[in-house]
Design a protein around this motif. Structure first.
Motif, PDB file in Angstrom:
ATOM      1  N   ALA A  38       0.839  -1.211   0.000  1.00  0.00           N
ATOM      2  CA  ALA A  38       0.000   0.000   0.000  1.00  0.00           C
ATOM      3  C   ALA A  38       0.866   1.251   0.000  1.00  0.00           C
ATOM      4  O   ALA A  38       0.586   2.216  -0.721  1.00  0.00           O
ATOM      5  N   VAL A  39       1.915   1.257   0.803  1.00  0.00           N
ATOM      6  CA  VAL A  39       2.818   2.413   0.840  1.00  0.00           C
ATOM      7  C   VAL A  39       3.463   2.614  -0.530  1.00  0.00           C
ATOM      8  O   VAL A  39       3.532   3.734  -1.050  1.00  0.00           O
ATOM      9  N   ARG A  40       3.916   1.530  -1.125  1.00  0.00           N
ATOM     10  CA  ARG A  40       4.558   1.637  -2.440  1.00  0.00           C
ATOM     11  C   ARG A  40       3.570   2.110  -3.500  1.00  0.00           C
ATOM     12  O   ARG A  40       3.904   2.936  -4.359  1.00  0.00           O
ATOM     13  N   ALA A  41       2.364   1.562  -3.457  1.00  0.00           N
ATOM     14  CA  ALA A  41       1.356   1.933  -4.457  1.00  0.00           C
ATOM     15  C   ALA A  41       0.989   3.408  -4.352  1.00  0.00           C
ATOM     16  O   ALA A  41       0.903   4.117  -5.362  1.00  0.00           O
ATOM     17  N   VAL A  42       0.770   3.895  -3.126  1.00  0.00           N
ATOM     18  CA  VAL A  42       0.433   5.305  -2.938  1.00  0.00           C
ATOM     19  C   VAL A  42       1.586   6.189  -3.411  1.00  0.00           C
ATOM     20  O   VAL A  42       1.362   7.225  -4.046  1.00  0.00           O
ATOM     21  N   ALA A  43       2.819   5.771  -3.136  1.00  0.00           N
ATOM     22  CA  ALA A  43       3.980   6.539  -3.591  1.00  0.00           C
ATOM     23  C   ALA A  43       4.034   6.604  -5.114  1.00  0.00           C
ATOM     24  O   ALA A  43       4.487   7.606  -5.685  1.00  0.00           O
ATOM     25  N   ARG A  44       3.568   5.540  -5.784  1.00  0.00           N
ATOM     26  CA  ARG A  44       3.538   5.521  -7.254  1.00  0.00           C
ATOM     27  C   ARG A  44       2.399   6.353  -7.815  1.00  0.00           C
ATOM     28  O   ARG A  44       2.286   6.528  -9.024  1.00  0.00           O
ATOM     29  N   GLY A  45       1.515   6.808  -6.950  1.00  0.00           N
ATOM     30  CA  GLY A  45       0.376   7.583  -7.426  1.00  0.00           C
ATOM     31  C   GLY A  45      -0.882   6.768  -7.619  1.00  0.00           C
ATOM     32  O   GLY A  45      -1.868   7.264  -8.177  1.00  0.00           O
ATOM     33  N   GLU A  46      -0.881   5.517  -7.151  1.00  0.00           N
ATOM     34  CA  GLU A  46      -2.053   4.667  -7.276  1.00  0.00           C
ATOM     35  C   GLU A  46      -2.906   4.766  -6.008  1.00  0.00           C
ATOM     36  O   GLU A  46      -2.399   4.534  -4.908  1.00  0.00           O
ATOM     37  N   PRO A  47      -4.189   5.095  -6.131  1.00  0.00           N
ATOM     38  CA  PRO A  47      -5.050   5.105  -4.942  1.00  0.00           C
ATOM     39  C   PRO A  47      -5.163   3.704  -4.351  1.00  0.00           C
ATOM     40  O   PRO A  47      -5.146   2.712  -5.080  1.00  0.00           O
ATOM     41  N   VAL A  48      -5.241   3.629  -3.044  1.00  0.00           N
ATOM     42  CA  VAL A  48      -5.321   2.345  -2.346  1.00  0.00           C
ATOM     43  C   VAL A  48      -6.583   2.318  -1.495  1.00  0.00           C
ATOM     44  O   VAL A  48      -6.853   3.258  -0.749  1.00  0.00           O
ATOM     45  N   LEU A  49      -7.333   1.233  -1.618  1.00  0.00           N
ATOM     46  CA  LEU A  49      -8.521   1.066  -0.797  1.00  0.00           C
ATOM     47  C   LEU A  49      -8.605  -0.378  -0.354  1.00  0.00           C
ATOM     48  O   LEU A  49      -8.823  -1.279  -1.168  1.00  0.00           O
ATOM     49  N   SER A  50      -8.405  -0.623   0.920  1.00  0.00           N
ATOM     50  CA  SER A  50      -8.524  -1.967   1.462  1.00  0.00           C
ATOM     51  C   SER A  50      -9.912  -2.515   1.160  1.00  0.00           C
ATOM     52  O   SER A  50     -10.915  -1.805   1.299  1.00  0.00           O
ATOM     53  N   PRO A  51     -10.028  -3.774   0.720  1.00  0.00           N
ATOM     54  CA  PRO A  51     -11.356  -4.337   0.442  1.00  0.00           C
ATOM     55  C   PRO A  51     -12.314  -4.213   1.609  1.00  0.00           C
ATOM     56  O   PRO A  51     -13.490  -3.918   1.429  1.00  0.00           O
ATOM     57  N   SER A  52     -11.802  -4.424   2.821  1.00  0.00           N
ATOM     58  CA  SER A  52     -12.674  -4.306   3.992  1.00  0.00           C
ATOM     59  C   SER A  52     -13.161  -2.879   4.172  1.00  0.00           C
ATOM     60  O   SER A  52     -14.325  -2.628   4.482  1.00  0.00           O
ATOM     61  N   ARG A  86     -11.248   5.745  -6.974  1.00  0.00           N
ATOM     62  CA  ARG A  86     -11.734   4.370  -7.035  1.00  0.00           C
ATOM     63  C   ARG A  86     -12.966   4.142  -6.166  1.00  0.00           C
ATOM     64  O   ARG A  86     -13.794   3.298  -6.497  1.00  0.00           O
ATOM     65  N   VAL A  87     -13.063   4.868  -5.078  1.00  0.00           N
ATOM     66  CA  VAL A  87     -14.222   4.668  -4.212  1.00  0.00           C
ATOM     67  C   VAL A  87     -15.506   5.051  -4.941  1.00  0.00           C
ATOM     68  O   VAL A  87     -16.526   4.373  -4.816  1.00  0.00           O
ATOM     69  N   HIS A  88     -15.468   6.121  -5.700  1.00  0.00           N
ATOM     70  CA  HIS A  88     -16.654   6.524  -6.464  1.00  0.00           C
ATOM     71  C   HIS A  88     -17.062   5.429  -7.460  1.00  0.00           C
ATOM     72  O   HIS A  88     -18.248   5.144  -7.637  1.00  0.00           O
ATOM     73  N   VAL A  89     -16.066   4.840  -8.114  1.00  0.00           N
ATOM     74  CA  VAL A  89     -16.353   3.733  -9.037  1.00  0.00           C
ATOM     75  C   VAL A  89     -16.951   2.557  -8.270  1.00  0.00           C
ATOM     76  O   VAL A  89     -17.934   1.943  -8.705  1.00  0.00           O
TER      77      VAL A  89
END
Length: 215
Positions: free
Chosen positions: A114-128, A202-205
């Protein structure tokens, strides 16, 4: 190196995060803070790429701190740490523009990625967390279902498949593997989905997909 600052009032949480992230060669745990006011000074001095931000803290909470940080030029990316009982706060953090949401008890590999993804500019949303947010934001299910289906009708079959995987909480890499396409293809589809649905993240989607009954 990805510079990371941890902001949490619980010293045990901070210690746990240091243990999880500290052994990764590409992550630099530059500093930490126990409340939002302290965090502002630490982040100003260290200029991290990613901030792991607790929501509930004394002195200045994570929501206020997130808002102040994101109103600065070249702000860090904010990965909000949350718990199962923070639905309304997660929604507020989403509206403020936080870049990711993760449960505090997420498995270490998920936390690291998650840290790496956010640093790359990718939004992160835990499934839970996604299920919590979607459940908190939905209402008037039948009318919302009809509206969501009409809005999703503009998507191609591939775009709809990607939208469903986004709603399930998959990362770009996980979606690509599941659909047997490249990560670049997934990113291109997500860009088109955002444009067609007028979605900001992504949350809106995920909300549209859930409203449409596609999960």
């Amino acid at each position: 190196m990805i510079r990371v600052v941890i902001v949490d009032d619980d010293p045990m949480v901070r210690t746990g995060l240091r243990l999880i992230l500290g052994g990764e060669p590409d992550l630099d745990l530059a500093g930490e803070a126990a409340d939002g006011k302290q965090a502002m000074d630490v982040i100003r001095a260290l200029r991290p790429h990613v901030v792991l931000m607790d929501i509930r803290m004394p002195e200045q909470d994570g929501l206020t701190t997130t808002e102040l940080l994101l109103n600065r030029p070249s702000p860090p990316r904010i990965l909000v740490l949350t718990t199962f009982d923070a639905d309304d706060l997660v929604l507020r953090a989403l509206r403020l523009g936080a870049h990711g949401f993760l449960l505090k008890d997420a498995p270490p590999p998920k936390m690291i990625e998650a840290v790496r993804a956010v640093a790359r500019g990718e939004p992160v949303l835990s499934p839970s967390v996604a299920r919590q947010v979607i459940a908190a934001a939905t209402g008037g299910q039948e009318s919302r279902r009809r509206q969501a289906l009409a809005e999703l009708a503009v998507l191609t079959e591939r775009e709809r498949d990607v939208a469903v995987e986004v709603a399930r909480g998959g990362s770009n890499a996980e979606i690509a593997a599941g659909l047997s396409v490249s990560v670049a293809t997934v990113k291109a589809n997500i860009t088109r989905i955002f444009a067609k649905l007028g979605a900001d993240n992504r949350v809106h989607v995920a909300m549209k997909v859930r409203d449409a009954g596609l999960l």
